[in-house]
Design an enzyme around this catalytic site. Sequence first.
Site, short mmCIF file in Angstrom:
data_model
loop_
_atom_site.label_atom_id
_atom_site.label_comp_id
_atom_site.label_asym_id
_atom_site.label_seq_id
_atom_site.Cartn_x
_atom_site.Cartn_y
_atom_site.Cartn_z
N LYS A 88 49.35 38.65 40.23
CA LYS A 88 50.43 39.60 40.53
C LYS A 88 50.59 39.77 42.05
O LYS A 88 51.70 39.70 42.57
CB LYS A 88 50.16 40.96 39.85
CG LYS A 88 50.14 40.86 38.32
CD LYS A 88 50.00 42.19 37.65
CE LYS A 88 48.60 42.68 37.49
NZ LYS A 88 47.75 41.93 36.56
N THR A 89 49.48 39.96 42.74
CA THR A 89 49.55 40.14 44.20
C THR A 89 49.99 38.83 44.87
O THR A 89 50.79 38.85 45.82
CB THR A 89 48.17 40.56 44.76
OG1 THR A 89 47.66 41.59 43.94
CG2 THR A 89 48.27 41.04 46.18
N ASP A 133 50.06 48.42 43.78
CA ASP A 133 49.17 47.95 42.73
C ASP A 133 48.77 49.15 41.85
O ASP A 133 48.81 50.29 42.31
CB ASP A 133 47.93 47.33 43.39
CG ASP A 133 47.23 46.33 42.48
OD1 ASP A 133 47.74 46.07 41.37
OD2 ASP A 133 46.17 45.82 42.87
N THR A 182 48.08 46.74 34.98
CA THR A 182 47.42 46.09 33.84
C THR A 182 47.84 46.80 32.55
O THR A 182 47.48 46.37 31.47
CB THR A 182 45.88 46.21 33.99
OG1 THR A 182 45.57 47.56 34.30
CG2 THR A 182 45.36 45.30 35.08
N ARG A 241 41.79 33.69 39.20
CA ARG A 241 40.84 34.31 40.13
C ARG A 241 39.40 33.95 39.76
O ARG A 241 38.55 33.70 40.61
CB ARG A 241 41.01 35.84 40.14
CG ARG A 241 40.12 36.50 41.20
CD ARG A 241 40.15 38.00 41.11
NE ARG A 241 41.44 38.54 41.48
CZ ARG A 241 41.93 39.67 40.98
NH1 ARG A 241 41.24 40.37 40.10
NH2 ARG A 241 43.11 40.10 41.36
#
Length: 365
Positions: A88-89, A133, A182, A241
């Site tokens: 997302k980031t 976020d 999330t 990640r």
Amino acid sequence: MIFSDNDENKPSKKDKNLKKMPDKTKDLEAVSTEFDETYEKTIRPKTFDEYIGQKSLKETLKISIEASKKRNVPLDHLLFYGPPGLGKTTLANIIANECGTDIKITSAPALERPRDIIGILMSLKGGEILFIDEIHRLNKVAEEILYPAMEDFSIDLTTGKSQTVKTMRVPVQKFTLIGATTKAGALSGPLRDRFGIIHRLEFYTPTELQKIVKRSAKILNAEIDDEGAMEIALRSRATPRIANRLIKRAGDYALVKSDGKITKKTANLALNNLNIDALGLDNTDRALLKLIIEKYNGGPVGVETLAVALGEDIRTIEDVYEPYLLQSGLLMRTLRGRTVTKQAYEHLGYKIPAGLDNGQMGLFD
Ligand code: ADE
């Protein structure tokens, strides 16, 4: 003057130095090494061409960005949701890059006081991107400040005290808000409705992850073959990640125990050493499934009970552990609680109870 000196909405100098808040869930993923932000930034893709996976989202975004450029207006506000670690980031940074604009990154828990959000909104330059976020954790006051900013690019400021309080509408520069969460379901309706594009990030396929692993290894000058990359891909919980962290661990292992090259064999040994199994499950994933099997006959059992027994908080179980277990067909959510599937019994080496017929299609079928 917009602010009186003791106005709590007045942005302080400190607020201008925005910092990304640590994300608790990041500590709790499969590999318990410290999160290395510099490492992640080095390998993070900077353009859509470099970004692997999320095909339909990428297409939607490319069209929206091109249209906004043609119309000379800021991109619509965007909401990304999905489990942690799916990018997302990274996507928010790519969008800023592709739009040729700057991005300010913050997180909802850092926007506790009205002046936090007001300070950021007033500091934005025209066309800039604001990334928030964990946006589902925004408090009500911050949300209400955000509404007119998102809709009309203005904020309502209050000045004075008690009887002399006045509200005035102040413009802010046009900007694009990118929210990440999330938990899309935890966002309030009015906030959700103000996003023009809402998109879920999907788990990555083994082939996509293999490409990501090879790309990252190349940037890191780590030698890896196709099979080694696939071994890491298959054991990364479908999450880039995690894959990127496992390359590092596998690379260290290969260097110390072999000639430095990551092959299927060295990757396999390195990951076994970390207690990450063939499906990418770690100790906590397995403990969760075993608990349901051994203590609750396979379920159903409530998430609250599981959280207490495992010593984890409910949010971590729901946001970090469950999405992958559900997606890989090992766990099911029912109205009465969590139930393990036939595959979970098989995967953990238990005898499948007679009559259990809840097989699920998972990521690897
Ligand atoms: N690193 C992390 N996520 C990635 C992605 N989606 N594509 C390429 N490299 C990545």
